[in-house]
Design a protein around this motif. Sequence first.
Motif, PDB file in Angstrom:
ATOM      1  N   ALA A  25       0.829  -1.206   0.000  1.00 44.57           N
ATOM      2  CA  ALA A  25       0.000   0.000   0.000  1.00 44.57           C
ATOM      3  C   ALA A  25       0.864   1.257   0.000  1.00 44.57           C
ATOM      4  CB  ALA A  25      -0.937  -0.010   1.206  1.00 44.57           C
ATOM      5  N   LEU A  26       1.938   1.239   0.766  1.00 44.15           N
ATOM      6  CA  LEU A  26       2.838   2.395   0.827  1.00 44.15           C
ATOM      7  C   LEU A  26       3.515   2.633  -0.520  1.00 44.15           C
ATOM      8  CD1 LEU A  26       4.037   4.584   2.655  1.00 44.15           C
ATOM      9  CD2 LEU A  26       5.892   2.996   3.177  1.00 44.15           C
ATOM     10  N   ALA A  27       4.008   1.581  -1.139  1.00 43.80           N
ATOM     11  CA  ALA A  27       4.662   1.728  -2.446  1.00 43.80           C
ATOM     12  C   ALA A  27       3.681   2.249  -3.490  1.00 43.80           C
ATOM     13  CB  ALA A  27       5.250   0.390  -2.888  1.00 43.80           C
ATOM     14  N   ALA A  28       2.457   1.748  -3.478  1.00 40.75           N
ATOM     15  CA  ALA A  28       1.459   2.175  -4.454  1.00 40.75           C
ATOM     16  C   ALA A  28       0.983   3.600  -4.191  1.00 40.75           C
ATOM     17  CB  ALA A  28       0.262   1.221  -4.439  1.00 40.75           C
ATOM     18  N   SER A  29       0.908   4.002  -2.926  1.00 38.46           N
ATOM     19  CA  SER A  29       0.349   5.306  -2.573  1.00 38.46           C
ATOM     20  C   SER A  29       1.375   6.431  -2.560  1.00 38.46           C
ATOM     21  CB  SER A  29      -0.292   5.245  -1.179  1.00 38.46           C
ATOM     22  OG  SER A  29      -1.301   4.295  -1.129  1.00 38.46           O
ATOM     23  N   LEU A  30       2.578   6.145  -2.155  1.00 34.08           N
ATOM     24  CA  LEU A  30       3.574   7.195  -1.959  1.00 34.08           C
ATOM     25  C   LEU A  30       4.378   7.488  -3.219  1.00 34.08           C
ATOM     26  CD1 LEU A  30       4.533   9.071   0.283  1.00 34.08           C
ATOM     27  CD2 LEU A  30       6.256   7.381   0.893  1.00 34.08           C
ATOM     28  N   SER A  31       4.463   6.513  -4.120  1.00 32.18           N
ATOM     29  CA  SER A  31       5.258   6.726  -5.337  1.00 32.18           C
ATOM     30  C   SER A  31       4.640   7.839  -6.177  1.00 32.18           C
ATOM     31  CB  SER A  31       5.349   5.431  -6.144  1.00 32.18           C
ATOM     32  OG  SER A  31       4.063   4.992  -6.510  1.00 32.18           O
TER      33      SER A  31
ATOM     34  N   VAL B 299     -11.337  -6.941   4.138  1.00 35.15           N
ATOM     35  CA  VAL B 299     -11.601  -5.751   4.960  1.00 35.15           C
ATOM     36  C   VAL B 299     -10.301  -5.232   5.567  1.00 35.15           C
ATOM     37  CG1 VAL B 299     -12.741  -4.933   7.072  1.00 35.15           C
ATOM     38  CG2 VAL B 299     -14.015  -6.310   5.403  1.00 35.15           C
ATOM     39  N   LEU B 300      -9.477  -6.114   6.085  1.00 34.41           N
ATOM     40  CA  LEU B 300      -8.189  -5.713   6.657  1.00 34.41           C
ATOM     41  C   LEU B 300      -7.342  -4.997   5.608  1.00 34.41           C
ATOM     42  CD1 LEU B 300      -5.997  -5.728   8.873  1.00 34.41           C
ATOM     43  CD2 LEU B 300      -5.319  -7.988   8.021  1.00 34.41           C
ATOM     44  N   PHE B 301      -7.264  -5.548   4.403  1.00 39.40           N
ATOM     45  CA  PHE B 301      -6.483  -4.937   3.328  1.00 39.40           C
ATOM     46  C   PHE B 301      -7.021  -3.554   2.979  1.00 39.40           C
ATOM     47  CE2 PHE B 301      -5.453  -4.555  -1.290  1.00 39.40           C
ATOM     48  CZ  PHE B 301      -4.079  -4.429  -1.147  1.00 39.40           C
TER      49      PHE B 301
ATOM     50  N   PHE C 226      -6.555   2.276   3.088  1.00 42.97           N
ATOM     51  CA  PHE C 226      -7.174   3.581   3.321  1.00 42.97           C
ATOM     52  C   PHE C 226      -6.268   4.461   4.170  1.00 42.97           C
ATOM     53  CE2 PHE C 226      -9.513   6.446   6.066  1.00 42.97           C
ATOM     54  CZ  PHE C 226     -10.232   7.185   5.156  1.00 42.97           C
ATOM     55  N   VAL C 227      -5.805   3.941   5.303  1.00 44.77           N
ATOM     56  CA  VAL C 227      -4.975   4.719   6.220  1.00 44.77           C
ATOM     57  C   VAL C 227      -3.666   5.126   5.547  1.00 44.77           C
ATOM     58  CG1 VAL C 227      -3.669   4.599   8.388  1.00 44.77           C
ATOM     59  CG2 VAL C 227      -6.009   3.715   8.285  1.00 44.77           C
TER      60      VAL C 227
END
Length: 196
Positions: A12-18, A141-143, A148-149
């Motif tokens: 999630a971090l790699a997909a969101s922050l890049s 749901v966990l994913f 989201f966060v």
Amino acid sequence: MPTLILSMSLFALAASLSPGPVNLVALHSGLHFGLRRALRHVTGATLGFTLLLVLIGSGMEGLSAIVPRLTELLRWVGMGYLLWMAWGLSRSDGPGHERAAPLPPSFWRGALMQWLNPKAWIASAAGVSVYTADGGAALTVLFIVLFFVICYASLASWALLGARLGRRVMEQRRLQWLNRLMAAGLVIAALSITLI
């Protein structure tokens, strides 16, 4: 389970922050309008992406089998939208000197950007297929909650960077160069869509 959560979070971090079009618009919004107003875009983009993730997680990925041209249509519409945004951004000279005033941050434009962003569709489909395929609803749901966060925090960090730069780069000439650099980034993002 902790290893799975860490793996999901890193994805999630790699997909969101890049760097990508949504992040560049968050940076631009923070630069021109400050963090508070930029959070409208951040919130819309995060919720738009989360809705996309929920729909794909609940089986919407089968839609591409029903409508084979959906991906191709999305690619061209998304590319056109990014090029239109780049054009507007390249014409912005900074506060009070705009040939074309930058659009203020908007919840709905942020959400729409995610739905027109092939990177968001690919990240959603890849994440759902890798992390939730065999785990049932609880894992999905966990994913989604983790994504989201992390997505909100990542986009907000781009907006914060823009707001901080805005305080330091208020000279019109510097803003012009920064706007043109971000516009070039959007053009590159738009052209890279054709490679997907």
